[in-house]
Motif scaffolding. Structure first.
Motif, PDB file in Angstrom:
ATOM      1  N   GLY A 118       0.803  -1.208   0.000  1.00  0.00           N
ATOM      2  CA  GLY A 118       0.000   0.000   0.000  1.00  0.00           C
ATOM      3  C   GLY A 118       0.841   1.265   0.000  1.00  0.00           C
ATOM      4  O   GLY A 118       2.024   1.266  -0.333  1.00  0.00           O
ATOM      5  N   THR A 119       0.203   2.352   0.423  1.00  0.00           N
ATOM      6  CA  THR A 119       0.837   3.668   0.363  1.00  0.00           C
ATOM      7  C   THR A 119       2.068   3.759   1.249  1.00  0.00           C
ATOM      8  O   THR A 119       3.072   4.384   0.872  1.00  0.00           O
ATOM      9  N   TRP A 120       2.029   3.124   2.408  1.00  0.00           N
ATOM     10  CA  TRP A 120       3.175   3.214   3.304  1.00  0.00           C
ATOM     11  C   TRP A 120       4.404   2.568   2.683  1.00  0.00           C
ATOM     12  O   TRP A 120       5.517   3.064   2.840  1.00  0.00           O
ATOM     13  N   SER A 121       4.232   1.485   1.954  1.00  0.00           N
ATOM     14  CA  SER A 121       5.363   0.862   1.258  1.00  0.00           C
ATOM     15  C   SER A 121       5.949   1.814   0.223  1.00  0.00           C
ATOM     16  O   SER A 121       7.171   1.880   0.031  1.00  0.00           O
ATOM     17  N   THR A 122       5.071   2.558  -0.452  1.00  0.00           N
ATOM     18  CA  THR A 122       5.559   3.521  -1.442  1.00  0.00           C
ATOM     19  C   THR A 122       6.355   4.630  -0.781  1.00  0.00           C
ATOM     20  O   THR A 122       7.426   5.022  -1.263  1.00  0.00           O
ATOM     21  N   TRP A 123       5.849   5.149   0.344  1.00  0.00           N
ATOM     22  CA  TRP A 123       6.594   6.178   1.075  1.00  0.00           C
ATOM     23  C   TRP A 123       7.932   5.635   1.582  1.00  0.00           C
ATOM     24  O   TRP A 123       8.958   6.325   1.501  1.00  0.00           O
ATOM     25  N   ALA A 124       7.920   4.416   2.110  1.00  0.00           N
ATOM     26  CA  ALA A 124       9.158   3.817   2.603  1.00  0.00           C
ATOM     27  C   ALA A 124      10.159   3.641   1.469  1.00  0.00           C
ATOM     28  O   ALA A 124      11.358   3.905   1.634  1.00  0.00           O
ATOM     29  N   SER A 125       9.689   3.198   0.303  1.00  0.00           N
ATOM     30  CA  SER A 125      10.570   3.041  -0.853  1.00  0.00           C
ATOM     31  C   SER A 125      11.167   4.375  -1.274  1.00  0.00           C
ATOM     32  O   SER A 125      12.360   4.462  -1.600  1.00  0.00           O
ATOM     33  N   LEU A 126      10.339   5.419  -1.252  1.00  0.00           N
ATOM     34  CA  LEU A 126      10.830   6.747  -1.627  1.00  0.00           C
ATOM     35  C   LEU A 126      11.922   7.209  -0.676  1.00  0.00           C
ATOM     36  O   LEU A 126      12.965   7.732  -1.110  1.00  0.00           O
ATOM     37  N   LEU A 127      11.723   7.010   0.620  1.00  0.00           N
ATOM     38  CA  LEU A 127      12.733   7.423   1.606  1.00  0.00           C
ATOM     39  C   LEU A 127      14.020   6.617   1.449  1.00  0.00           C
ATOM     40  O   LEU A 127      15.129   7.178   1.504  1.00  0.00           O
ATOM     41  N   VAL A 128      13.890   5.311   1.245  1.00  0.00           N
ATOM     42  CA  VAL A 128      15.083   4.478   1.045  1.00  0.00           C
ATOM     43  C   VAL A 128      15.818   4.910  -0.228  1.00  0.00           C
ATOM     44  O   VAL A 128      17.044   4.959  -0.270  1.00  0.00           O
ATOM     45  N   GLY A 129      15.056   5.241  -1.284  1.00  0.00           N
ATOM     46  CA  GLY A 129      15.686   5.706  -2.515  1.00  0.00           C
ATOM     47  C   GLY A 129      16.497   6.976  -2.306  1.00  0.00           C
ATOM     48  O   GLY A 129      17.610   7.111  -2.835  1.00  0.00           O
ATOM     49  N   LEU A 130      15.972   7.896  -1.515  1.00  0.00           N
ATOM     50  CA  LEU A 130      16.710   9.131  -1.234  1.00  0.00           C
ATOM     51  C   LEU A 130      17.976   8.838  -0.424  1.00  0.00           C
ATOM     52  O   LEU A 130      19.031   9.456  -0.650  1.00  0.00           O
ATOM     53  N   VAL A 131      17.888   7.886   0.504  1.00  0.00           N
ATOM     54  CA  VAL A 131      19.078   7.495   1.270  1.00  0.00           C
ATOM     55  C   VAL A 131      20.124   6.888   0.339  1.00  0.00           C
ATOM     56  O   VAL A 131      21.330   7.163   0.461  1.00  0.00           O
ATOM     57  N   HIS A 152      23.142   4.570  -7.190  1.00  0.00           N
ATOM     58  CA  HIS A 152      22.465   5.569  -8.018  1.00  0.00           C
ATOM     59  C   HIS A 152      21.363   4.921  -8.848  1.00  0.00           C
ATOM     60  O   HIS A 152      20.239   5.452  -8.936  1.00  0.00           O
ATOM     61  N   LEU A 153      21.664   3.789  -9.486  1.00  0.00           N
ATOM     62  CA  LEU A 153      20.674   3.144 -10.354  1.00  0.00           C
ATOM     63  C   LEU A 153      19.458   2.670  -9.565  1.00  0.00           C
ATOM     64  O   LEU A 153      18.310   2.932  -9.953  1.00  0.00           O
ATOM     65  N   VAL A 154      19.690   1.985  -8.443  1.00  0.00           N
ATOM     66  CA  VAL A 154      18.574   1.491  -7.641  1.00  0.00           C
ATOM     67  C   VAL A 154      17.787   2.661  -7.055  1.00  0.00           C
ATOM     68  O   VAL A 154      16.552   2.625  -6.996  1.00  0.00           O
ATOM     69  N   ALA A 155      18.496   3.716  -6.636  1.00  0.00           N
ATOM     70  CA  ALA A 155      17.806   4.898  -6.116  1.00  0.00           C
ATOM     71  C   ALA A 155      16.890   5.488  -7.183  1.00  0.00           C
ATOM     72  O   ALA A 155      15.730   5.832  -6.905  1.00  0.00           O
ATOM     73  N   GLY A 156      17.395   5.605  -8.411  1.00  0.00           N
ATOM     74  CA  GLY A 156      16.576   6.150  -9.479  1.00  0.00           C
ATOM     75  C   GLY A 156      15.357   5.304  -9.767  1.00  0.00           C
ATOM     76  O   GLY A 156      14.242   5.824  -9.933  1.00  0.00           O
ATOM     77  N   VAL A 159      12.892   5.609  -6.651  1.00  0.00           N
ATOM     78  CA  VAL A 159      12.221   6.913  -6.596  1.00  0.00           C
ATOM     79  C   VAL A 159      11.231   7.046  -7.752  1.00  0.00           C
ATOM     80  O   VAL A 159      10.092   7.499  -7.563  1.00  0.00           O
ATOM     81  N   ALA A 160      11.640   6.645  -8.947  1.00  0.00           N
ATOM     82  CA  ALA A 160      10.746   6.734 -10.103  1.00  0.00           C
ATOM     83  C   ALA A 160       9.512   5.857  -9.906  1.00  0.00           C
ATOM     84  O   ALA A 160       8.379   6.282 -10.183  1.00  0.00           O
ATOM     85  N   GLY A 161       9.723   4.645  -9.425  1.00  0.00           N
ATOM     86  CA  GLY A 161       8.588   3.762  -9.181  1.00  0.00           C
ATOM     87  C   GLY A 161       7.639   4.318  -8.130  1.00  0.00           C
ATOM     88  O   GLY A 161       6.412   4.209  -8.271  1.00  0.00           O
TER      89      GLY A 161
END
Length: 251
Positions: A118-131, A152-156, A159-161
């Protein structure tokens, strides 16, 4: 054919053999070859761990209906074991390719441990991507630059996903995706990492496809009338053929 126990045994045997070949190649000064064998060794170890866990009956009783199914000790412990082994091989042979399983699986473990979809997984993924972006930038600052590619590649990708999961319903959402894609291109210029530019270009392509589909259609009443009358001009009434080449050319 021999069951989970036999598969675990063969996985262990292949891990030992590939690990021995890695050591022989490393001692012979074959750095690239030893790095490739180290990566394959890590993959063999992953097959061994998951077969072993399955043999013990730890994985068979846990079925996840989504990608992130919540805190599953058996699954997460297997992934952590693979991460630790891959990192150990990375320290041994200094092969940047081994950063791929370390970074990708670390993202999954963190997000799966703190969310259940759900949405929390998306937020968590976004935060991990920024890290991961910050980690990649730090690796780029010294002689560890080759190891920064995978963060860099996994972060991109992460974050994009995440942004696509948030923004995919309306024209306004796709405008935001276009802005984010331009930010990605800016990050490519700032970090000197082309992966961000590639993802940004793909994002712009996705946006252009969306608006081409929207702008090439005329009013639904007119198109429905053309279909009802079975007019030979229905195709030209239904689509504006000039939209696609103009938007594609601009892109």
């Amino acid at each position: 054919r021999g069951g989970a126990g036999a598969y675990a045994g063969w996985g262990l045997l292949m891990t030992v053999i590939l690990g021995a070949l890695t050591a022989v190649l490393r001692q012979g000064g074959r750095r690239v070859a030893s790095g490739v064998f180290a990566f394959v060794t890590a993959m063999a170890f992953a097959s061994f761990v998951f077969a072993l866990w399955d043999w013990f009956g730890w994985l068979s009783t846990h079925s996840q209906s989504t990608v992130f199914g919540g805190f599953d000790v058996a699954l997460l412990s297997a992934l952590v074991a693979v991460i630790a082994f891959s990192f150990a091989m990375l320290l041994l042979v200094r092969m940047p390719l081994l950063m791929a399983p370390v970074v990708a699986l670390s993202w999954y473990v963190v997000v799966d441990a703190v969310s259940n979809g759900g949405t929390w997984s998306t937020w968590a993924s976004l935060l991990v991507g920024l890290v991961l972006l910050v980690a990649g930038v730090r690796l780029d600052r010294d002689d560890r630059k080759p190891y920064g590619f995978w963060p860099h590649l996994v972060a991109g990708l992460v974050v994009a996903g995440s942004l696509l999961d948030f923004w995919h319903r309306s024209d306004g959402n796709f405008v935001l995706i276009a802005i984010a894609a331009l930010v990605f291109v800016g990050l490519a210029a700032a970090t000197r990492r082309s992966s961000w530019a590639v993802l940004g270009a793909l994002g712009l392509l996705l946006v252009s496809r969306h608006f081409i589909d929207r702008w090439s259609r005329v009013g639904s009443l007119q198109s429905q009338l053309a279909r009802v009358l079975q007019s030979p001009l229905a195709g030209s009434v239904h689509e504006r053929a000039w939209v696609s080449p103009v938007v594609d050319g601009a892109l």
